[in-house]
Motif scaffolding. Sequence first.
Motif, PDB file in Angstrom:
ATOM      1  N   ALA A  71       0.812  -1.232   0.000  1.00 10.85           N
ATOM      2  CA  ALA A  71       0.000   0.000   0.000  1.00 10.85           C
ATOM      3  C   ALA A  71       0.841   1.276   0.000  1.00 10.85           C
ATOM      4  O   ALA A  71       0.441   2.290  -0.580  1.00 10.85           O
ATOM      5  CB  ALA A  71      -0.956  -0.002   1.186  1.00 10.85           C
ATOM      6  N   THR A  72       2.015   1.240   0.651  1.00 15.49           N
ATOM      7  CA  THR A  72       2.853   2.448   0.715  1.00 15.49           C
ATOM      8  C   THR A  72       3.590   2.715  -0.596  1.00 15.49           C
ATOM      9  O   THR A  72       4.257   3.728  -0.742  1.00 15.49           O
ATOM     10  CB  THR A  72       3.887   2.343   1.858  1.00 15.49           C
ATOM     11  N   GLY A  73       3.474   1.783  -1.547  1.00 16.56           N
ATOM     12  CA  GLY A  73       4.039   2.011  -2.868  1.00 16.56           C
ATOM     13  C   GLY A  73       5.452   1.495  -3.030  1.00 16.56           C
ATOM     14  O   GLY A  73       6.006   0.829  -2.151  1.00 16.56           O
ATOM     15  N   VAL A  74       6.028   1.829  -4.190  1.00 18.27           N
ATOM     16  CA  VAL A  74       7.371   1.371  -4.543  1.00 18.27           C
ATOM     17  C   VAL A  74       8.195   2.550  -5.044  1.00 18.27           C
ATOM     18  O   VAL A  74       7.662   3.523  -5.578  1.00 18.27           O
ATOM     19  CB  VAL A  74       7.327   0.267  -5.620  1.00 18.27           C
ATOM     20  N   ALA A  89       3.987  -1.746 -13.341  1.00 17.51           N
ATOM     21  CA  ALA A  89       3.647  -2.775 -12.352  1.00 17.51           C
ATOM     22  C   ALA A  89       2.851  -2.176 -11.193  1.00 17.51           C
ATOM     23  O   ALA A  89       1.881  -2.777 -10.713  1.00 17.51           O
ATOM     24  CB  ALA A  89       4.929  -3.437 -11.840  1.00 17.51           C
ATOM     25  N   ALA A  90       3.251  -0.972 -10.756  1.00 15.92           N
ATOM     26  CA  ALA A  90       2.533  -0.302  -9.662  1.00 15.92           C
ATOM     27  C   ALA A  90       1.106   0.048 -10.090  1.00 15.92           C
ATOM     28  O   ALA A  90       0.150  -0.139  -9.328  1.00 15.92           O
ATOM     29  CB  ALA A  90       3.277   0.956  -9.244  1.00 15.92           C
ATOM     30  N   LYS A  91       0.968   0.525 -11.312  1.00 20.95           N
ATOM     31  CA  LYS A  91      -0.371   0.846 -11.829  1.00 20.95           C
ATOM     32  C   LYS A  91      -1.223  -0.423 -11.896  1.00 20.95           C
ATOM     33  O   LYS A  91      -2.408  -0.413 -11.546  1.00 20.95           O
ATOM     34  CB  LYS A  91      -0.260   1.498 -13.213  1.00 20.95           C
ATOM     35  N   THR A  92      -0.622  -1.526 -12.321  1.00 18.36           N
ATOM     36  CA  THR A  92      -1.317  -2.822 -12.387  1.00 18.36           C
ATOM     37  C   THR A  92      -1.843  -3.224 -11.012  1.00 18.36           C
ATOM     38  O   THR A  92      -2.936  -3.766 -10.887  1.00 18.36           O
ATOM     39  CB  THR A  92      -0.355  -3.918 -12.918  1.00 18.36           C
ATOM     40  N   CYS A  93      -1.046  -2.940  -9.965  1.00 16.63           N
ATOM     41  CA  CYS A  93      -1.425  -3.312  -8.589  1.00 16.63           C
ATOM     42  C   CYS A  93      -2.215  -2.208  -7.880  1.00 16.63           C
ATOM     43  O   CYS A  93      -2.637  -2.392  -6.734  1.00 16.63           O
ATOM     44  CB  CYS A  93      -0.174  -3.624  -7.773  1.00 16.63           C
ATOM     45  N   GLY A  94      -2.357  -1.051  -8.527  1.00 15.03           N
ATOM     46  CA  GLY A  94      -3.093   0.059  -7.909  1.00 15.03           C
ATOM     47  C   GLY A  94      -2.398   0.689  -6.731  1.00 15.03           C
ATOM     48  O   GLY A  94      -3.028   1.093  -5.751  1.00 15.03           O
ATOM     49  N   PRO A  96       1.050   3.438  -5.363  1.00 14.32           N
ATOM     50  CA  PRO A  96       1.879   4.554  -5.841  1.00 14.32           C
ATOM     51  C   PRO A  96       3.269   4.099  -6.312  1.00 14.32           C
ATOM     52  O   PRO A  96       3.817   3.136  -5.783  1.00 14.32           O
ATOM     53  CB  PRO A  96       2.027   5.464  -4.609  1.00 14.32           C
ATOM     54  N   ALA A  97       3.800   4.807  -7.305  1.00 15.77           N
ATOM     55  CA  ALA A  97       5.176   4.573  -7.766  1.00 15.77           C
ATOM     56  C   ALA A  97       5.933   5.889  -7.713  1.00 15.77           C
ATOM     57  O   ALA A  97       5.479   6.899  -8.243  1.00 15.77           O
ATOM     58  CB  ALA A  97       5.173   4.029  -9.191  1.00 15.77           C
ATOM     59  N   TYR A  98       7.087   5.866  -7.050  1.00 17.49           N
ATOM     60  CA  TYR A  98       7.964   7.044  -6.951  1.00 17.49           C
ATOM     61  C   TYR A  98       9.230   6.728  -7.747  1.00 17.49           C
ATOM     62  O   TYR A  98       9.976   5.808  -7.407  1.00 17.49           O
ATOM     63  CB  TYR A  98       8.320   7.330  -5.493  1.00 17.49           C
ATOM     64  N   ILE A  99       9.453   7.465  -8.815  1.00 15.53           N
ATOM     65  CA  ILE A  99      10.548   7.140  -9.726  1.00 15.53           C
ATOM     66  C   ILE A  99      11.565   8.285  -9.772  1.00 15.53           C
ATOM     67  O   ILE A  99      11.207   9.430 -10.040  1.00 15.53           O
ATOM     68  CB  ILE A  99      10.028   6.892 -11.161  1.00 15.53           C
TER      69      ILE A  99
END
Length: 315
Positions: A71-74, A89-94, A96-99
């Motif tokens: 839940a806290t994202g990647v 992958a983060a969008k697939t799992c719903g 957040p993604a921090y890049i």
Amino acid sequence: MEFQISLAQLREAHERIKPFIHRTPIMTSQSLNAIAGCELYFKCENLQKIGAFKARGGLNAVLSIPEEKRATGVVTHSSGNHAQAVAMAAKTCGIPAYIVMPNNASSVKKSAVAGYGAQITYTEPTQAAREAAADKIMVETGATYISPYNDYKVIEGQGTSALEFLEDQPDLEMLVIPVGGGGLLAGTALSAHYLKPEIKIFGGEPEGAMDAYYSMQKGELVPNKITNTIADGLLVSLGDKTFAIIQKLVSEILVVSDKEIADAMRLIWERMKIVVEPSGAVPFAALLKNKEKFAGKKVGIILSGGNVDVSKLPF
């Protein structure tokens, strides 16, 4: 030889990501066979989701995070293809993604990452700056860090390309794979080791970032101090996890110049009518430079990606 990743784990990774990836085609070209003096089989990861093999490792790593931690994202840092993989992958799992991306990343890769809804932080284009920014985000958000390559779940995912390759083309005698951080080369070497141990594995590397070559020569990690190559997906240095596998299973690292990369890239575009980025053309360039090693053999090449800024082609 004992490794941290088993054949069973590689197969589990393949099952895990299979619903979300393409089983990419293998293509051949009679005219390139004639030029190269061997029988070539190209595994087209440039036709993968996000336009690169890194969809595999990104998905496997994110899908392997326990539900309660997701839940806290990647968070990750990448010049492009791994960034897109983690964002997708983060969008697939719903989640957040921090890049973290270098400010000189190609515009096509920047816009693709943004398109997946990731939050992008730009830094100076150095490994230290990228890692510092990722660490800061981890502390602030509690997001799980996913290394672009030095992570067993990422290596497992990248190894699934060679699993498919060797299932579909079991008579291959040699494989030539691009090497940057080493996730694809390490994963490929493991898949080949388990499925066909007699196959010879070569890495292709640009002169402007040849840490894998020096590391293999010295028998210990020799990181890049400076990098300068059109193969922007291969700028990072090997990690300890990838190097440990590559050192044991890879026959040789073959080094090529930017001109040789651009020439090989152009040949692929012209003869095969497919888009491949400079990093993806490196193994073919390495083969053309070292034809005597491959003469008359059945050789597999993974075309690792096709995310190229067409306004800045090197030919």
